[in-house]
Scaffold this motif. Structure first.
Motif, short mmCIF file in Angstrom:
data_model
loop_
_atom_site.label_atom_id
_atom_site.label_comp_id
_atom_site.label_asym_id
_atom_site.label_seq_id
_atom_site.Cartn_x
_atom_site.Cartn_y
_atom_site.Cartn_z
N SER A 1 -25.14 4.44 14.08
CA SER A 1 -24.59 5.78 13.97
C SER A 1 -23.12 5.80 13.60
N GLU A 2 -22.51 6.91 13.87
CA GLU A 2 -21.12 7.14 13.45
C GLU A 2 -20.18 6.06 13.99
N LEU A 3 -18.94 6.19 13.67
CA LEU A 3 -17.96 5.17 13.97
C LEU A 3 -17.70 5.09 15.46
N TYR A 4 -18.39 4.22 16.13
CA TYR A 4 -18.14 4.04 17.55
C TYR A 4 -17.57 2.64 17.76
N ALA A 5 -18.33 1.65 17.33
CA ALA A 5 -17.82 0.28 17.42
C ALA A 5 -16.55 0.12 16.58
N SER A 6 -16.52 0.79 15.43
CA SER A 6 -15.34 0.67 14.57
C SER A 6 -14.09 1.17 15.28
N VAL A 7 -14.23 2.28 16.00
CA VAL A 7 -13.09 2.79 16.77
C VAL A 7 -12.62 1.74 17.76
N SER A 8 -13.60 1.10 18.40
CA SER A 8 -13.26 0.08 19.39
C SER A 8 -12.53 -1.09 18.73
N VAL A 9 -13.01 -1.51 17.57
CA VAL A 9 -12.37 -2.64 16.88
C VAL A 9 -10.94 -2.28 16.47
N VAL A 10 -10.77 -1.10 15.88
CA VAL A 10 -9.43 -0.69 15.44
C VAL A 10 -8.50 -0.55 16.64
N THR A 11 -8.99 0.05 17.71
CA THR A 11 -8.18 0.19 18.91
C THR A 11 -7.75 -1.18 19.43
N GLY A 12 -8.71 -2.08 19.50
CA GLY A 12 -8.42 -3.43 19.99
C GLY A 12 -7.41 -4.15 19.12
N LEU A 13 -7.60 -4.04 17.81
CA LEU A 13 -6.67 -4.68 16.87
C LEU A 13 -5.25 -4.18 17.08
N PHE A 14 -5.14 -2.87 17.15
CA PHE A 14 -3.83 -2.24 17.30
C PHE A 14 -3.19 -2.64 18.62
N TYR A 15 -3.99 -2.61 19.67
CA TYR A 15 -3.50 -2.93 21.01
C TYR A 15 -3.09 -4.40 21.10
N ALA A 16 -3.94 -5.25 20.54
CA ALA A 16 -3.68 -6.70 20.63
C ALA A 16 -2.45 -7.10 19.83
N THR A 17 -2.15 -6.35 18.79
CA THR A 17 -0.94 -6.64 18.03
C THR A 17 0.28 -6.62 18.94
N ALA A 18 0.26 -5.70 19.89
CA ALA A 18 1.38 -5.61 20.82
C ALA A 18 1.53 -6.89 21.62
N PHE A 19 0.39 -7.46 22.03
CA PHE A 19 0.46 -8.72 22.76
C PHE A 19 1.12 -9.78 21.89
N LEU B 1 3.05 -9.48 19.32
CA LEU B 1 4.46 -9.22 18.98
C LEU B 1 5.34 -9.07 20.21
N LYS B 2 4.72 -9.11 21.40
CA LYS B 2 5.45 -8.92 22.66
C LYS B 2 6.28 -7.63 22.63
N LEU B 3 5.66 -6.58 22.22
CA LEU B 3 6.34 -5.29 22.17
C LEU B 3 6.37 -4.63 23.55
N ASN B 4 7.09 -3.56 23.63
CA ASN B 4 7.15 -2.76 24.85
C ASN B 4 5.74 -2.32 25.24
N ALA B 5 5.29 -2.79 26.40
CA ALA B 5 3.88 -2.61 26.74
C ALA B 5 3.51 -1.15 26.97
N GLU B 6 4.34 -0.43 27.68
CA GLU B 6 3.95 0.93 28.04
C GLU B 6 3.88 1.85 26.83
N LEU B 7 4.90 1.75 26.00
CA LEU B 7 4.91 2.56 24.80
C LEU B 7 3.67 2.27 23.96
N TRP B 8 3.40 0.98 23.81
CA TRP B 8 2.28 0.57 22.98
C TRP B 8 0.94 1.05 23.55
N THR B 9 0.83 1.01 24.87
CA THR B 9 -0.39 1.50 25.52
C THR B 9 -0.62 2.95 25.16
N ILE B 10 0.44 3.74 25.24
CA ILE B 10 0.29 5.17 24.95
C ILE B 10 -0.07 5.38 23.48
#
Lengths: 216, 216, 216
Positions: free
Chosen positions: B154-172, B174-183
């Motif tokens: 069906s519609e983009l469900y797993a894709s959302v999860s993959v994109v979210t994970g990619l974006f979130y993991a980038t912060a790890f 790059l060691k960016l500001n964790a709270e800002l990145w979480t939001i």
């Protein structure tokens, strides 16, 4: 999935072929269920790596091979994705496909036996682990495609895995020359599987339709 | 399921919302299969906590979150049970429901990434673990309801999860500001999911009906 | 599956009966799906030992009982195989069969509670582990037979497991005389189950057919 057979580069290469072949069988199954592209890749990974994952969970064998080497995920998912593009071609390469799949079955079975043996499992468990590694991925694929697993119904697939495992494990028990035995097992397993496909060997079926009195 | 994000009380609160929301989606699915009340509660627990359980099994991350905190079982099962009583109302709150479910998906994905990261998993495995945590519960629900998992179709469900994970993991990475990145990740993930639902974005499907030559 | 209750030889004997009984119920289910002989034996093993395996994975309780004692595999698979030969007879022994199955449910539940308790799980987890051990094998059987699990739909099966577990776990909490309590729990559980079958006690069902707005 399987841990790398490190010393034997032929077996290692065959393992990679096996992962890719299983990803491709999964993609063809996914196509019959109209899955989307990402779903096809998922099903490829689950089919190719599910058997080894189950075996590792049963044995408490951490880290899982695909956690340690994520390249396997890429290989299985990638093979499934390529199958989308070349489905008609893959489908036509019927013989090549059956051979690849047989290689997958036999190599996975041997790799599963190896892992269990290294963890000092008893002989029956070595054989069960070989069979789980070789066959469980296909069961997961069929469950996710909402079919009764073909493994339980069709030609000699699990049987090939059991015979291969028995033959291979005998070498462990007898401490025979490992390399020679590996080659012998490989040839035996592939031959058995291909003969079973060619001559449509089947195991007797159990058909019983009496009302069952209860369920779960 | 997920281990508690301890420091961030907003994320913690959202996690509880996510567990409850997943329990409620499961109950609606159970209703279409005429399950009994206890079955509805089971399915709620399996759906809400199954993804995190699988991830923890894959990583060897013990104890499982619901074993350590059985309150999650009560929350998921309770949310499913309440849905029985208010099914018609829950059903009508369509928009609220979609939002809750999107929160569940995104928060679970982030929590899954967190756990894998804390266990020193490699970047691809962090993303896979986020996706398993976010999506596998729904797959288990569909298998137990005897459907081909919607995730694969069906519609983009797993894709959302993959994109979210990619974006979130980038912060790890790059060691960016964790709270800002979480939001930021949270907002991105929710927006992507809601837009995908609103505009019915879909991934291309792979349809292939040629006789397959073999199965398992 | 279950770890051996070592001191109590009656409970041990009943456990073996339980494994065999579950293997036999699985074989009857397999017969309705025309599985081949090996498939029947697999399904017997998965049904009889799947619940305990899941519980052990959840708790990180290694080695799994059937890995430590492969004789359980032989017992479950053997019982399934014998059922092929005597299906009509087994089918006719309806009452004996229901009693055996009830023994399986209750004994597995108690064994599951034991294992969780020995691992210092909290009281809710002890009860959940009892239920998983008693019921999950049947869920796996139904999923592999491509049915919606009867557990979620039919008469009081899971409920018997929950009540049995609650009653049994109370003894742990209160540090009561273990042997007496074991016997009492056994009698209570069996009676509850047999009465539920006899009088067709059912839990209310949740039927809800409104279009669900989303899926996975």
């Amino acid at each position: 999935m399987w841990s790398l057979p490190p010393s034997d580069s032929v077996l290692h290469f065959l393992s990679l072929v096996a992962v890719a072949a299983q990803g491709m069988t999964a993609a063809l199954a996914a196509g019959r269920r109209s899955m989307d592209w990402l779903g096809v890749c998922f099903l490829g990974c689950i089919t190719a790596l599910g058997g080894g994952t189950l075996r590792d969970l049963f044995l408490g064998h951490y880290p899982l091979a695909w956690v340690a080497n994520p390249i396997y995920l890429a290989l299985a998912g990638g093979a499934a994705f390529i199958t989308i593009l070349f489905a008609r071609l893959v489908h036509r390469l019927k013989v090549a496909f059956i051979v690849l799949d047989a290689i997958g079955l036999v190599v996975f079975t041997m790799a599963g036996c190896d892992v269990a043996w290294q963890m000092d499992a008893s002989l029956p468990i070595v054989i069960v682990c070989g069979m789980v590694t070789g066959c469980a991925g296909g069961v997961l694929r069929d469950v996710l495609c909402n079919d009764v697993p073909l493994l339980f119904r069709s030609e000699l697939y699990a049987s090939v895995s059991v015979v291969t495992g028995l033959f291979y494990a005998t070498a462990f028990g007898l401490k025979l020359n490992a390399e020679l035995w590996t080659i012998l097992t490989f040839v035996l397993g592939i031959s058995f599987r291909l003969l079973a496909v060619r001559y449509k060997w089947e195991m007797p079926k159990f058909v019983f339709t009496g009302d069952e009195e209860r369920g779960s």
